[in-house]
Design a protein around this motif. Structure first.
Motif, PDB file in Angstrom:
ATOM      1  N   VAL A 191     -39.982 -28.384 -14.840  1.00 53.15           N
ATOM      2  CA  VAL A 191     -40.076 -28.104 -13.189  1.00 53.15           C
ATOM      3  C   VAL A 191     -39.211 -29.691 -12.701  1.00 53.15           C
ATOM      4  O   VAL A 191     -39.594 -30.587 -13.467  1.00 53.15           O
ATOM      5  CB  VAL A 191     -41.799 -27.934 -12.981  1.00 53.15           C
ATOM      6  CG1 VAL A 191     -42.050 -28.528 -11.273  1.00 53.15           C
ATOM      7  CG2 VAL A 191     -42.129 -27.218 -12.898  1.00 53.15           C
ATOM      8  N   ALA A 192     -39.049 -29.331 -11.892  1.00 56.64           N
ATOM      9  CA  ALA A 192     -38.348 -30.955 -11.238  1.00 56.64           C
ATOM     10  C   ALA A 192     -39.579 -31.121 -10.026  1.00 56.64           C
ATOM     11  O   ALA A 192     -39.200 -30.921  -8.630  1.00 56.64           O
ATOM     12  CB  ALA A 192     -37.223 -30.446 -10.273  1.00 56.64           C
ATOM     13  N   ILE A 193     -40.056 -32.213 -10.522  1.00 57.82           N
ATOM     14  CA  ILE A 193     -41.043 -32.164  -8.876  1.00 57.82           C
ATOM     15  C   ILE A 193     -41.063 -33.475  -8.221  1.00 57.82           C
ATOM     16  O   ILE A 193     -42.098 -34.025  -7.693  1.00 57.82           O
ATOM     17  CB  ILE A 193     -42.473 -32.757 -10.322  1.00 57.82           C
ATOM     18  CG1 ILE A 193     -41.802 -34.844 -11.073  1.00 57.82           C
ATOM     19  CG2 ILE A 193     -42.647 -32.276 -11.750  1.00 57.82           C
ATOM     20  CD1 ILE A 193     -42.805 -35.468 -12.055  1.00 57.82           C
ATOM     21  N   ASP A 194     -39.132 -33.737  -8.351  1.00 62.21           N
ATOM     22  CA  ASP A 194     -39.119 -34.971  -7.177  1.00 62.21           C
ATOM     23  C   ASP A 194     -38.176 -34.699  -6.692  1.00 62.21           C
ATOM     24  O   ASP A 194     -37.778 -34.724  -5.736  1.00 62.21           O
ATOM     25  CB  ASP A 194     -38.001 -35.790  -7.676  1.00 62.21           C
ATOM     26  CG  ASP A 194     -36.802 -34.889  -8.703  1.00 62.21           C
ATOM     27  OD1 ASP A 194     -36.307 -34.122  -8.887  1.00 62.21           O
ATOM     28  OD2 ASP A 194     -35.662 -35.994  -8.732  1.00 62.21           O
ATOM     29  N   ASP A 195     -38.259 -33.163  -6.554  1.00 58.47           N
ATOM     30  CA  ASP A 195     -37.563 -31.968  -5.245  1.00 58.47           C
ATOM     31  C   ASP A 195     -39.528 -30.989  -4.925  1.00 58.47           C
ATOM     32  O   ASP A 195     -39.232 -30.647  -5.405  1.00 58.47           O
ATOM     33  CB  ASP A 195     -36.199 -31.481  -5.356  1.00 58.47           C
ATOM     34  CG  ASP A 195     -36.201 -30.769  -4.451  1.00 58.47           C
ATOM     35  OD1 ASP A 195     -36.166 -30.977  -3.517  1.00 58.47           O
ATOM     36  OD2 ASP A 195     -34.964 -30.054  -4.937  1.00 58.47           O
ATOM     37  N   LEU A 196     -39.578 -31.599  -4.130  1.00 53.18           N
ATOM     38  CA  LEU A 196     -41.622 -30.615  -4.212  1.00 53.18           C
ATOM     39  C   LEU A 196     -41.332 -29.977  -2.378  1.00 53.18           C
ATOM     40  O   LEU A 196     -40.817 -30.472  -1.733  1.00 53.18           O
ATOM     41  CB  LEU A 196     -42.223 -30.836  -4.037  1.00 53.18           C
ATOM     42  CG  LEU A 196     -42.775 -31.574  -5.293  1.00 53.18           C
ATOM     43  CD1 LEU A 196     -44.208 -32.725  -5.982  1.00 53.18           C
ATOM     44  CD2 LEU A 196     -43.220 -30.752  -6.307  1.00 53.18           C
ATOM     45  N   TRP A 197     -41.847 -28.881  -2.007  1.00 48.95           N
ATOM     46  CA  TRP A 197     -41.729 -28.091  -0.886  1.00 48.95           C
ATOM     47  C   TRP A 197     -43.667 -27.568  -0.899  1.00 48.95           C
ATOM     48  O   TRP A 197     -43.473 -28.137  -1.640  1.00 48.95           O
ATOM     49  CB  TRP A 197     -41.507 -27.435   0.183  1.00 48.95           C
ATOM     50  CG  TRP A 197     -40.492 -26.812  -1.276  1.00 48.95           C
ATOM     51  CD1 TRP A 197     -42.052 -25.729  -1.491  1.00 48.95           C
ATOM     52  CD2 TRP A 197     -39.692 -25.916  -0.709  1.00 48.95           C
ATOM     53  NE1 TRP A 197     -41.143 -24.517  -2.043  1.00 48.95           N
ATOM     54  CE2 TRP A 197     -39.671 -24.155  -1.530  1.00 48.95           C
ATOM     55  CE3 TRP A 197     -38.517 -25.633   0.134  1.00 48.95           C
ATOM     56  CZ2 TRP A 197     -38.827 -23.265  -1.367  1.00 48.95           C
ATOM     57  CZ3 TRP A 197     -37.967 -24.576  -0.099  1.00 48.95           C
ATOM     58  CH2 TRP A 197     -37.530 -23.526  -0.720  1.00 48.95           C
ATOM     59  N   LEU A 198     -43.972 -27.811   0.226  1.00 47.78           N
ATOM     60  CA  LEU A 198     -45.784 -27.816   0.836  1.00 47.78           C
ATOM     61  C   LEU A 198     -44.889 -26.363   1.379  1.00 47.78           C
ATOM     62  O   LEU A 198     -44.682 -26.149   2.062  1.00 47.78           O
ATOM     63  CB  LEU A 198     -45.964 -28.631   2.079  1.00 47.78           C
ATOM     64  CG  LEU A 198     -47.955 -28.512   1.859  1.00 47.78           C
ATOM     65  CD1 LEU A 198     -48.912 -27.700   1.440  1.00 47.78           C
ATOM     66  CD2 LEU A 198     -48.085 -29.529   3.223  1.00 47.78           C
ATOM     67  N   GLU A 199     -46.224 -25.448   0.951  1.00 50.81           N
ATOM     68  CA  GLU A 199     -46.234 -23.833   1.288  1.00 50.81           C
ATOM     69  C   GLU A 199     -47.197 -23.729   2.061  1.00 50.81           C
ATOM     70  O   GLU A 199     -48.505 -23.823   1.346  1.00 50.81           O
ATOM     71  CB  GLU A 199     -45.812 -22.794  -0.179  1.00 50.81           C
ATOM     72  CG  GLU A 199     -44.268 -22.931  -0.506  1.00 50.81           C
ATOM     73  CD  GLU A 199     -44.132 -22.113  -1.468  1.00 50.81           C
ATOM     74  OE1 GLU A 199     -44.991 -21.248  -2.121  1.00 50.81           O
ATOM     75  OE2 GLU A 199     -42.645 -21.634  -1.617  1.00 50.81           O
ATOM     76  N   THR A 260     -47.469 -34.323  -6.851  1.00 51.12           N
ATOM     77  CA  THR A 260     -47.065 -32.839  -8.106  1.00 51.12           C
ATOM     78  C   THR A 260     -47.369 -31.883  -7.698  1.00 51.12           C
ATOM     79  O   THR A 260     -48.627 -31.265  -6.951  1.00 51.12           O
ATOM     80  CB  THR A 260     -47.950 -33.108  -9.808  1.00 51.12           C
ATOM     81  OG1 THR A 260     -49.290 -33.315  -9.801  1.00 51.12           O
ATOM     82  CG2 THR A 260     -47.462 -34.757  -9.789  1.00 51.12           C
ATOM     83  N   PRO A 261     -46.641 -30.678  -8.332  1.00 52.52           N
ATOM     84  CA  PRO A 261     -46.637 -29.194  -8.129  1.00 52.52           C
ATOM     85  C   PRO A 261     -48.779 -28.576  -8.262  1.00 52.52           C
ATOM     86  O   PRO A 261     -48.871 -29.261  -9.368  1.00 52.52           O
ATOM     87  CB  PRO A 261     -45.699 -28.445  -8.632  1.00 52.52           C
ATOM     88  CG  PRO A 261     -44.529 -29.370  -8.797  1.00 52.52           C
ATOM     89  CD  PRO A 261     -45.896 -30.918  -9.834  1.00 52.52           C
ATOM     90  N   GLY A 262     -48.904 -28.089  -6.902  1.00 46.33           N
ATOM     91  CA  GLY A 262     -50.129 -27.265  -7.056  1.00 46.33           C
ATOM     92  C   GLY A 262     -51.099 -28.462  -6.355  1.00 46.33           C
ATOM     93  O   GLY A 262     -52.456 -27.794  -6.554  1.00 46.33           O
ATOM     94  N   MET A 263     -50.608 -29.977  -5.693  1.00 45.94           N
ATOM     95  CA  MET A 263     -51.733 -30.617  -5.520  1.00 45.94           C
ATOM     96  C   MET A 263     -51.920 -29.541  -4.214  1.00 45.94           C
ATOM     97  O   MET A 263     -51.230 -29.133  -4.047  1.00 45.94           O
ATOM     98  CB  MET A 263     -51.105 -31.990  -5.549  1.00 45.94           C
ATOM     99  CG  MET A 263     -51.019 -32.631  -6.196  1.00 45.94           C
ATOM    100  SD  MET A 263     -51.091 -34.515  -6.096  1.00 45.94           S
ATOM    101  CE  MET A 263     -51.549 -35.024  -8.003  1.00 45.94           C
ATOM    102  N   SER A 264     -53.141 -29.608  -3.297  1.00 41.77           N
ATOM    103  CA  SER A 264     -53.064 -29.428  -2.188  1.00 41.77           C
ATOM    104  C   SER A 264     -53.359 -29.973  -1.340  1.00 41.77           C
ATOM    105  O   SER A 264     -53.257 -31.502  -1.327  1.00 41.77           O
ATOM    106  CB  SER A 264     -54.578 -28.668  -2.466  1.00 41.77           C
ATOM    107  OG  SER A 264     -55.721 -29.638  -2.107  1.00 41.77           O
ATOM    108  N   ALA A 265     -52.611 -29.355  -0.129  1.00 49.03           N
ATOM    109  CA  ALA A 265     -52.647 -30.946   1.088  1.00 49.03           C
ATOM    110  C   ALA A 265     -53.034 -30.136   2.590  1.00 49.03           C
ATOM    111  O   ALA A 265     -53.084 -28.686   2.840  1.00 49.03           O
ATOM    112  CB  ALA A 265     -51.312 -31.321   0.956  1.00 49.03           C
TER     113      ALA A 265
END
Length: 355
Positions: A191-199, A260-265
């Motif tokens: 997983v590329a953790i430095d390239d995230l988006w919020l879905e 990190t991936p999976g965090m809620s926002a």
């Protein structure tokens, strides 16, 4: 004191009270008329824009593992080595075939060149010369076939190495040394953790408004003391027929390595509408226990100006400004300082806000 004296004293006292009522110093502000902005809040979670299940391109025995779950890896880094002894032998044989073919080609070229020199003195017949030229061409083709076989063996040799296709973190380790794996078997999740988006899932009514987003503010549950500026990057035009929602993707312009991936926002999106809104500073509002909200406007048509109290209906609050839904006309300045003790109709003296 007789009755006449009392009647005279009353108006004199009243006149004295009016004269003593000095204009109250106030600071005013002009209401602003701007395109109306609706604020909506959506909840979602972060996902990696790049994630891959890594697998070998051929079947084989896992010889060694060079990572563990949670390790950060670089693109091109060796992760899994399969047993490549047979492939190594095949490559060595292919290299030997190339050497043999090259020697045959060199000899064929020598014989061709020698025959062409002898042909000038008529020491060799034309058929012999043609045979030597053809022999050189055949030897060159055989060399090309041998080189292709060697390159194929070298590529097959490389298939025994599974490397990271991009920078990232190993999310899961799915194999161990000694296991026999098939082509396509997942060995690790990268997983590329430095390239995230919020879905986010947005209601379908927002579809035409999202391109006009005036700003996006993101709050991450795991980092409650900080907010982030977001940018809309995609609207996926496939809605959920049951929930009547569609997918929205937002990236952070100032990300944080702790996300990190999976965090809620939560994303608060400000959407501009086609209507105009009347905005005043929040300091102009006076709230009462029964829920009534009023403000003072300044009537400058008389001298000295006087304060007029207006009951208003509030739309929404945007930072230090509030939208007035009704009860106030445009063009009337509102009192933002000195309004605490004002009364309706009281004379006022307008002063500079910095004083």
């Amino acid at each position: 004191m007789n009755l006449r004296t009392v009647l005279i004293a009353i108006p004199m006292l009243a006149a004295t009270g009016v004269a003593a009522r000095e204009p109250a110093p106030v600071v005013i502000a002009e209401p602003a008329v701007e395109p109306a902005v609706e604020q909506v809040e959506l909840t979602g979670s972060f996902t990696a824009r790049r994630a891959a299940d890594l697998s070998p391109r051929l079947a084989g025995l896992v010889e060694s593992i060079h990572f563990d779950a949670g390790d950060a890896v670089k693109a091109g880094q060796l992760l899994v080595q399969l047993d490549d002894r047979l492939a190594e032998l095949e490559l060595a044989q292919a290299a030997a075939d190339v050497a043999r073919a090259r020697a045959g080609y060199d000899e064929a070229v020598r014989l061709r060149n020698e025959g062409q020199r002898l042909a000038q003195d008529r020491f060799l017949p034309d058929t012999e010369i043609q045979a030597r030229v053809s022999g050189a061409e055949v030897a060159r083709a055989e060399l090309a076939v041998a080189e292709a076989a060697r390159d194929t063996a070298a590529e097959r040799m490389a298939f025994h190495r599974v490397v990271a296709p991009f920078d990232g973190v190993i999310a899961r380790r799915l194999t161990d040394a000694g296991e026999w794996v098939q082509s396509g078997t997942a060995l690790a999740e990268l997983v590329a953790i430095d390239d995230l988006w919020l879905e986010l899932q947005a209601p379908q009514r927002l579809w035409p408004q999202l391109p006009r987003a005036a700003g996006i503010e993101v709050s991450v549950d795991a980092i409650p003391d900080r907010s982030f500026a977001g940018e809309l990057v995609a609207r996926v035009p496939v809605s959920d027929p049951n929930a009547r929602t569609f997918l929205v993707r937002v990236t952070l312009s100032d990300g944080d390595p702790d996300i990190t991936p999976g965090m809620s926002a939560q994303a608060r999106i400000r959407l501009q509408t086609a209507d105009d809104a009347l905005l005043v500073p929040r300091d102009a509002l006076i709230r009462y226990p029964d829920g009534t909200i009023t403000l003072f406007v300044v009537d400058r048509s008389v001298s000295p100006p006087v304060a007029r109290q207006r009951q208003v209906r509030l739309g929404r609050v945007e930072g230090d400004r509030a939208v007035i839904a009704s009860g106030l006309e445009t063009g009337l300045p509102v009192v933002i300082r000195g309004n605490e003790l004002l009364t309706d109709g009281q004379p006022v003296r307008i002063v500079d806000g910095g004083g």
